[in-house]
Design an enzyme around this catalytic site. Structure first.
Site, PDB file in Angstrom:
ATOM      1  N   GLY A   1      -7.069  34.627  34.012  1.00 11.92           N
ATOM      2  CA  GLY A   1      -8.003  33.918  33.131  1.00 11.92           C
ATOM      3  C   GLY A   1      -7.246  33.022  32.172  1.00 11.92           C
ATOM      4  O   GLY A   1      -6.878  31.891  32.494  1.00 11.92           O
ATOM      5  N   GLY A   2      -6.971  33.540  30.996  1.00 14.75           N
ATOM      6  CA  GLY A   2      -6.373  32.757  29.903  1.00 14.75           C
ATOM      7  C   GLY A   2      -5.185  31.894  30.315  1.00 14.75           C
ATOM      8  O   GLY A   2      -5.160  30.697  30.037  1.00 14.75           O
TER       9      GLY A   2
ATOM     10  N   HIS B   1     -17.549  39.978  38.382  1.00 11.93           N
ATOM     11  CA  HIS B   1     -16.597  39.938  37.264  1.00 11.93           C
ATOM     12  C   HIS B   1     -17.126  40.817  36.121  1.00 11.93           C
ATOM     13  O   HIS B   1     -18.330  40.849  35.870  1.00 11.93           O
ATOM     14  CB  HIS B   1     -16.408  38.490  36.790  1.00 11.93           C
ATOM     15  CG  HIS B   1     -15.238  38.351  35.871  1.00 11.93           C
ATOM     16  ND1 HIS B   1     -15.298  38.695  34.542  1.00 11.93           N
ATOM     17  CD2 HIS B   1     -13.962  37.950  36.099  1.00 11.93           C
ATOM     18  CE1 HIS B   1     -14.109  38.497  33.990  1.00 11.93           C
ATOM     19  NE2 HIS B   1     -13.273  38.038  34.913  1.00 11.93           N
TER      20      HIS B   1
ATOM     21  N   TRP C   1     -11.205  29.812  35.492  1.00  8.05           N
ATOM     22  CA  TRP C   1     -11.319  28.971  34.288  1.00  8.05           C
ATOM     23  C   TRP C   1     -12.460  29.418  33.376  1.00  8.05           C
ATOM     24  O   TRP C   1     -12.599  28.910  32.267  1.00  8.05           O
ATOM     25  CB  TRP C   1     -11.550  27.498  34.684  1.00  8.05           C
ATOM     26  CG  TRP C   1     -10.350  26.793  35.229  1.00  8.05           C
ATOM     27  CD1 TRP C   1      -9.096  27.312  35.432  1.00  8.05           C
ATOM     28  CD2 TRP C   1     -10.279  25.419  35.626  1.00  8.05           C
ATOM     29  NE1 TRP C   1      -8.264  26.352  35.934  1.00  8.05           N
ATOM     30  CE2 TRP C   1      -8.958  25.177  36.073  1.00  8.05           C
ATOM     31  CE3 TRP C   1     -11.198  24.371  35.665  1.00  8.05           C
ATOM     32  CZ2 TRP C   1      -8.544  23.932  36.540  1.00  8.05           C
ATOM     33  CZ3 TRP C   1     -10.790  23.129  36.131  1.00  8.05           C
ATOM     34  CH2 TRP C   1      -9.472  22.914  36.562  1.00  8.05           C
TER      35      TRP C   1
ATOM     36  N   GLY D   1      -8.428  39.401  28.856  1.00 13.07           N
ATOM     37  CA  GLY D   1      -8.525  38.538  27.674  1.00 13.07           C
ATOM     38  C   GLY D   1      -8.057  39.190  26.390  1.00 13.07           C
ATOM     39  O   GLY D   1      -8.303  38.675  25.302  1.00 13.07           O
TER      40      GLY D   1
HETATM   41  C1  PEP Z   1     -10.198  37.382  34.208  1.00 16.08           C
HETATM   42  O1  PEP Z   1     -11.037  36.779  33.562  1.00 16.08           O
HETATM   43  O2  PEP Z   1     -10.455  37.713  35.365  1.00 16.08           O
HETATM   44  C2  PEP Z   1      -8.918  37.667  33.580  1.00 16.08           C
HETATM   45  C3  PEP Z   1      -8.063  38.420  34.204  1.00 16.08           C
HETATM   46  O3  PEP Z   1      -8.687  37.114  32.334  1.00 16.08           O
HETATM   47  P1  PEP Z   1      -7.306  37.146  31.483  1.00 16.08           P
HETATM   48  O4  PEP Z   1      -6.195  36.761  32.419  1.00 16.08           O
HETATM   49  O5  PEP Z   1      -7.508  36.184  30.389  1.00 16.08           O
HETATM   50  O6  PEP Z   1      -7.135  38.557  31.024  1.00 16.08           O
END
Ligand code: PEP
Length: 268
Positions: A249-250, A96, A11, A188
């Site tokens: 993530g998103g 990360h 998140w 992202g």
């Molecule tokens: C992440 O933050 O680990 C990620 C994969 O983000 P997103 O899915 O938004 O690319």
């Protein structure tokens, strides 16, 4: 050996308590039929207690997004592995790329955090991945190797059993590690890696683990893909033998979309 599929919602810095509660109402309902796939939510520190309580009695696990490497002491603003265990965390994200890039986290620091997590009985989800420049320069494997070797320096496949005075029941067998292959340029951005490229990197990481540890342990470590995963592209990743799920993530901010990913993993 069949590895259980794993989906982790990162998140990041989103949601306050009321939003988390709304999310959980929808999400827990939508994933009622998901049993084969392990589901993990990684809310910000401020929501760990709220989310942890809401997940009681479900099979959905709790993760933190980061930790500090000391157990306690004068480290203003930091959160220790013991505190995360106390809140019911099973997993913790380590290294990360946002922390590597924005907060200057090095492989050395990540190695300390990873060891501290395992010592406390938390399973680290180690994130590795190359930048666009590194990819263009043909350095992807070199970068992944340096990051995996750096994070795992001095780490043994099975953690030492913990003494009863520390975390009771935490010294479980198993590699106690998840690795997320997350190309930085895909995080992202809405631009995901091709599933074949992600599979090649996951296989490279697994072969490296076999060299560092042993082949048997390497086959038990779950390797996730992360980077703009969404319902429209997830199936392509799930078809590959070395990709055991995703760090999201998103798309994980929408309970309907994240539940849809869980259902897709369940069908594989
Ligand atoms: C992440 O933050 O680990 C990620 C994969 O983000 P997103 O899915 O938004 O690319």
């Amino acid at each position: 050996m069949a590895r259980q599929k794993l989906l982790v919602a990162n998140w990041k810095m989103h949601f306050v308590r009321a939003q988390a509660s709304e999310y959980l109402k929808v999400f827990t309902e939508r994933v009622r039929g998901v049993h084969k796939t392990e589901l993990v939510l990684a809310p910000p520190f401020t929501l760990l207690e709220t989310v942890g309580r809401a997940l009681e009695g479900t099979a959905i696990r709790l993760a933190a997004q980061d930790l500090f490497y000391e157990r306690e002491g004068a480290f203003t603003g930091e959160i220790s592995p013991i505190m995360l265990k106390d809140l019911g965390c099973s997993y913790v994200i380590v290294g990360h790329s946002e922390r590597r890039r924005l907060l200057g986290e090095t492989d050395e620091l990540i190695n300390k955090k990873l060891k501290a997590a395992r010592d406390a009985g938390l399973v680290p989800i180690l994130c590795v991945g190359e930048t666009l420049e590194e990819r263009r320069a043909g350095k992807t494997q070199r970068v992944l190797e340096a990051q995996v070797r750096g994070a795992l320096a001095g780490v043994h496949p099975h953690p030492q059993p913990l003494s009863p005075s520390r975390e009771r029941g935490a010294g479980v067998r198993g590699p106690h590690l998840v690795i997320a292959y997350e190309p930085v340029w895909a995080i992202g951005t809405g631009i995901n890696a091709e599933p074949e490229e992600a599979e090649a990197s996951a296989l490279f990481i697994r072969e490296l683990l076999a060299q560092l540890w042993n082949a048997e342990t390497a086959t038990t470590v779950r390797i996730l893909y992360g980077g703009s995963v969404k319902p429209a592209n997830f199936e392509g990743f799930l078809r590959h033998p070395n990709i055991d799920g995703a760090l999201v993530g998103g798309a994980s901010l929408d309970p309907e979309a994240f539940a849809q990913l869980a259902q897709m993993a369940e069908r594989v």
